[in-house]
Design a protein around this motif. Sequence first.
Motif, mmCIF file in Angstrom:
data_model
loop_
_atom_site.group_PDB
_atom_site.id
_atom_site.type_symbol
_atom_site.label_atom_id
_atom_site.label_comp_id
_atom_site.label_asym_id
_atom_site.label_seq_id
_atom_site.Cartn_x
_atom_site.Cartn_y
_atom_site.Cartn_z
ATOM 1 N N TYR A 8 25.885 -83.015 -44.773
ATOM 2 C CA TYR A 8 25.581 -81.680 -45.299
ATOM 3 C C TYR A 8 26.320 -80.615 -44.498
ATOM 4 O O TYR A 8 26.642 -79.556 -45.027
ATOM 5 C CB TYR A 8 24.068 -81.424 -45.291
ATOM 6 N N LYS A 9 26.634 -80.880 -43.231
ATOM 7 C CA LYS A 9 27.326 -79.895 -42.390
ATOM 8 C C LYS A 9 28.770 -79.691 -42.827
ATOM 9 O O LYS A 9 29.380 -78.694 -42.489
ATOM 10 C CB LYS A 9 27.278 -80.320 -40.928
ATOM 11 N N ASP A 10 29.314 -80.661 -43.559
ATOM 12 C CA ASP A 10 30.708 -80.583 -44.005
ATOM 13 C C ASP A 10 30.860 -79.970 -45.398
ATOM 14 O O ASP A 10 31.961 -79.607 -45.787
ATOM 15 C CB ASP A 10 31.344 -81.977 -44.039
ATOM 16 N N LYS A 11 29.769 -79.882 -46.143
ATOM 17 C CA LYS A 11 29.856 -79.383 -47.521
ATOM 18 C C LYS A 11 30.153 -77.884 -47.528
ATOM 19 O O LYS A 11 29.467 -77.098 -46.894
ATOM 20 C CB LYS A 11 28.566 -79.664 -48.284
ATOM 21 N N LYS A 50 34.455 -70.667 -49.880
ATOM 22 C CA LYS A 50 33.215 -71.384 -49.583
ATOM 23 C C LYS A 50 33.361 -72.045 -48.221
ATOM 24 O O LYS A 50 34.384 -72.669 -47.932
ATOM 25 C CB LYS A 50 32.913 -72.450 -50.646
ATOM 26 N N TYR A 51 32.349 -71.892 -47.387
ATOM 27 C CA TYR A 51 32.367 -72.395 -46.017
ATOM 28 C C TYR A 51 31.268 -73.429 -45.811
ATOM 29 O O TYR A 51 30.294 -73.477 -46.549
ATOM 30 C CB TYR A 51 32.143 -71.238 -45.035
ATOM 31 N N SER A 52 31.436 -74.225 -44.763
ATOM 32 C CA SER A 52 30.435 -75.224 -44.395
ATOM 33 C C SER A 52 29.705 -74.780 -43.128
ATOM 34 O O SER A 52 30.121 -73.821 -42.463
ATOM 35 C CB SER A 52 31.112 -76.577 -44.134
ATOM 36 N N PHE A 53 28.653 -75.502 -42.778
ATOM 37 C CA PHE A 53 27.971 -75.226 -41.518
ATOM 38 C C PHE A 53 28.900 -75.509 -40.340
ATOM 39 O O PHE A 53 28.852 -74.808 -39.331
ATOM 40 C CB PHE A 53 26.684 -76.051 -41.406
#
Length: 112
Positions: A8-11, A50-53
């Motif tokens: 989920y941190k890479d999405k 769009k960015y990831s965590f």
Amino acid sequence: MEQQDRSYKDKKVITIGTVSELTGLTLRQIRYYEERKLIAPYRNERGTRKYSFNDIEILMDIADKREDGVQTTEILKEMRLKEKKRESEAAVKKKMLQGQLNAQFRYGRGKI
């Protein structure tokens, strides 16, 4: 890599406005770090970033270094060195695993 296979941190699902709120960086600063190749957001068909965590963590690290007076060129150099080190370590691990598999295969084969 498919979206569901990643952490989920890479999405890349977070908008630039939310990133600004979470990091305290201005939209201009975030765009500037993108221009300097320090961060690479996903762009959808309409061009929305769009960015990831993970991107947010990188931006926070960049902001801390900038506050300490580190130039973006130095930050980029450091990031590239870290990436090369990770790639090198991954290559070594792959070779070691291949060697172990080869040794096991040859060992097992000789006993049959």
